[in-house]
Design a protein around this motif. Structure first.
Motif, PDB file in Angstrom:
ATOM      1  N   SER A   1       1.227  -0.899  -0.414  1.00 31.85           N
ATOM      2  CA  SER A   1       0.221   0.299   0.383  1.00 31.85           C
ATOM      3  C   SER A   1       1.007   1.036  -0.205  1.00 31.85           C
ATOM      4  O   SER A   1       0.219   2.400   0.038  1.00 31.85           O
ATOM      5  N   THR A   2       2.424   0.997   0.187  1.00 31.57           N
ATOM      6  CA  THR A   2       2.636   2.202   1.027  1.00 31.57           C
ATOM      7  C   THR A   2       4.047   1.916  -0.280  1.00 31.57           C
ATOM      8  O   THR A   2       5.125   1.381  -0.147  1.00 31.57           O
TER       9      THR A   2
ATOM     10  N   ARG B   1       9.978   1.916  13.349  1.00 28.85           N
ATOM     11  CA  ARG B   1       8.423   1.140  14.128  1.00 28.85           C
ATOM     12  C   ARG B   1       8.821  -0.404  15.444  1.00 28.85           C
ATOM     13  O   ARG B   1       8.629  -0.102  15.945  1.00 28.85           O
TER      14      ARG B   1
ATOM     15  N   PRO C   1      -1.055 -11.108  13.348  1.00 31.15           N
ATOM     16  CA  PRO C   1      -1.737 -10.948  14.409  1.00 31.15           C
ATOM     17  C   PRO C   1      -2.761 -10.984  15.350  1.00 31.15           C
ATOM     18  O   PRO C   1      -3.685 -12.398  15.061  1.00 31.15           O
TER      19      PRO C   1
ATOM     20  N   GLY D   1      -5.883 -10.194  16.183  1.00 29.29           N
ATOM     21  CA  GLY D   1      -7.421 -10.175  15.245  1.00 29.29           C
ATOM     22  C   GLY D   1      -6.851 -11.951  14.858  1.00 29.29           C
ATOM     23  O   GLY D   1      -8.574 -12.048  14.954  1.00 29.29           O
ATOM     24  N   ALA D   2      -5.960 -12.833  14.168  1.00 28.43           N
ATOM     25  CA  ALA D   2      -6.667 -13.753  13.508  1.00 28.43           C
ATOM     26  C   ALA D   2      -7.271 -14.811  14.062  1.00 28.43           C
ATOM     27  O   ALA D   2      -7.354 -15.581  13.899  1.00 28.43           O
TER      28      ALA D   2
ATOM     29  N   ASP E   1     -11.363 -15.611  13.979  1.00 25.26           N
ATOM     30  CA  ASP E   1     -12.093 -16.138  13.404  1.00 25.26           C
ATOM     31  C   ASP E   1     -12.487 -17.686  13.374  1.00 25.26           C
ATOM     32  O   ASP E   1     -13.049 -18.488  13.125  1.00 25.26           O
TER      33      ASP E   1
ATOM     34  N   ASN F   1      -7.266  -0.114   1.075  1.00 27.19           N
ATOM     35  CA  ASN F   1      -6.351  -1.609   1.029  1.00 27.19           C
ATOM     36  C   ASN F   1      -5.982  -2.328   2.332  1.00 27.19           C
ATOM     37  O   ASN F   1      -6.148  -3.439   2.689  1.00 27.19           O
ATOM     38  N   VAL F   2      -6.163  -1.152   3.446  1.00 25.36           N
ATOM     39  CA  VAL F   2      -5.890  -1.895   4.569  1.00 25.36           C
ATOM     40  C   VAL F   2      -7.107  -2.847   5.381  1.00 25.36           C
ATOM     41  O   VAL F   2      -7.240  -3.545   5.704  1.00 25.36           O
TER      42      VAL F   2
ATOM     43  N   ILE G   1      -1.041   4.550   9.025  1.00 27.50           N
ATOM     44  CA  ILE G   1      -1.125   3.610   8.462  1.00 27.50           C
ATOM     45  C   ILE G   1      -1.515   2.939   9.659  1.00 27.50           C
ATOM     46  O   ILE G   1      -2.514   1.782   9.278  1.00 27.50           O
ATOM     47  N   LEU G   2      -1.070   3.118  10.445  1.00 26.82           N
ATOM     48  CA  LEU G   2      -0.540   1.842  11.696  1.00 26.82           C
ATOM     49  C   LEU G   2      -2.209   1.976  12.587  1.00 26.82           C
ATOM     50  O   LEU G   2      -3.002   1.607  12.558  1.00 26.82           O
TER      51      LEU G   2
ATOM     52  N   HIS H   1      -7.922 -11.384   8.726  1.00 28.87           N
ATOM     53  CA  HIS H   1      -6.323 -10.951   8.072  1.00 28.87           C
ATOM     54  C   HIS H   1      -5.545 -11.747   8.407  1.00 28.87           C
ATOM     55  O   HIS H   1      -5.376 -11.172   9.932  1.00 28.87           O
TER      56      HIS H   1
END
Lengths: 133, 255
Positions: free
Chosen positions: A45-46, A59, A113, A115-116, A119, B81-82, B241-242, B255
């Motif tokens: 995306s970047t 980061r 992550p 969050g995975a 599901d 995208n994200v 983005i974060l 994801h």
């Protein structure tokens, strides 16, 4: 491309099946290659090149430091609460170190992550048994 | 000597001063500071700039409109995208956050301007707001099941408590890393810039061979200025983005 088409033209008159399948293979491999190029162009995306790497480095460092800082803060808070000054701070500094490593691994996409997990259906009883044994 | 230390004091630029007092809440004086002034300036700048960019809405965009469109579409693409379709709700938020941080950093690059994002209270508030939002959205979408985020699946029960604590600390460290990174980058950049610029002055004052070598320091200051512009943009971008990545954790966990 036009040239190769011209070369192939006379052969299909013999209608060899092998020729057609080899052309199909070539075509699909070319399509795959093109798809890969497209994905490469779209997926980040970047794409700011070096700048992106630079920010990535920052980061990673800050994620690691933040883990340790939070660990130390939590430990100090618990110590203040229970009046056991060095104990929890030592424990939580180590736990914070672990959290920092985890943060870094996640930032580098080495670990899925958190969050995975959502599901996956809630852990059933048999799953816990597996863990015990 | 006394005047020189004032000139070279690299911290001086971050000092807050009250422009005028407003009112007091519970004994605390609430004042309109230079920080508040520049925040207002930032919002005014963004509003006026984007309104001007959008005012013509020409088929073939001019320079101003091109910048406006790039600005908008960059964040739009990023959110798409994200976060995907579902994340469109958060586009205004992410765009505002990005714009605020970007313009704050950029305005800070002007000499004698105050840099809002060089104060940890500003960046920490933004970061805490983002992570607070993640918690609220996560609980809203998944109910209390959202807290399974902290309970890994299929981990032996013996080490589960440790893993959970690590996960919780990892989550708590998000606002810290988000806020500290922006604050640290901007603060350090401005201090280093000021120190090198201060070297030029004091080296010339020293005279002789040292005065000649002040060219090196000047070159460093010029190079650092370019770097700081890059950092100003990058940090705003990373912040945005974060924000998206963290919101993604709460929105669609697939994801």
């Amino acid at each position: 491309m036009a040239r190769s088409g011209d070369k192939n033209q006379p052969e299909p008159q013999d209608s060899k099946l092998g020729d057609i399948s080899s052309r199909l293979d070539e075509l699909s491999s070319r399509l795959d290659a093109e798809k890969k190029i497209h994905q490469k162009a779209e997926s980040p995306s970047t794409n700011y090149g070096k700048a992106q790497d630079y920010s990535e480095g920052y980061r990673l460092v800050s994620e690691f430091v933040a883990g340790i800082l939070v660990g130390a803060a939590v430990g100090y808070g618990l110590d203040r609460l229970f009046n056991t000054l060095p104990l929890f701070m030592i424990i939580f500094l180590m736990v914070g170190f672990g959290a920092g490593i985890l943060n870094m691994a996640r930032a580098a996409n080495r670990v899925p992550p958190a969050g995975a997990r959502l599901d996956i259906p809630p852990p059933a009883d048999d799953d816990e048994d597996e863990g015990d044994k | 000597m006394a005047t020189e230390t004032v000139v070279n004091d690299p911290i001086h630029q971050f000092r807050l001063h009250n422009l005028f007092d407003l009112f007091s809440v519970g004994g605390h004086q609430i004042s309109f500071t230079n920080s508040a002034f520049f925040m207002g300036l930032i919002v005014l700048f963004i509003t006026v700039f984007l309104l001007m960019a959008a005012s013509k809405a020409a088929m073939v965009p001019g320079r101003l409109q091109s910048i406006g469109e790039m600005w908008y579409s960059m964040i739009h693409n990023m959110v798409n995208n994200v976060l995907g379709e579902e994340g469109k709700v958060f586009f205004p938020l992410v765009f505002s956050l990005f714009s605020f941080v970007l313009i704050a950093n950029m305005l800070g690059m002007f000499p004698y301007f105050f840099t809002v994002t060089s104060h940890v209270i500003v960046t920490a508030s933004l970061a805490l707001f983002v992570v607070g939002l993640v918690v609220v959205v996560g609980i809203y979408k998944h109910g209390l099941g959202w807290f399974r985020l902290f309970v890994p699946h299929g981990v032996p029960i013996v080490i589960l408590p440790i893993i959970s604590v690590i996960e919780i600390i990892s989550f708590l460290s998000r606002p810290i890393s988000l806020g500290l990174r922006l604050f640290g980058n901007i603060l350090a950049g401005h201090i280093v810039l000021k120190v090198f610029a201060g070297f030029v002055v004091s080296m010339i004052a020293a005279g002789g061979i040292i005065a000649v070598s002040s060219v090196l320091s000047l070159g460093m200051a010029v190079a650092l200025t370019a770097l700081e512009f890059l950092v100003a943009f990058l940090q705003a971008f990373v912040f945005a983005i974060l924000t998206c990545v963290y919101l993604n954790d709460a929105l669609h966990p697939s994801h």
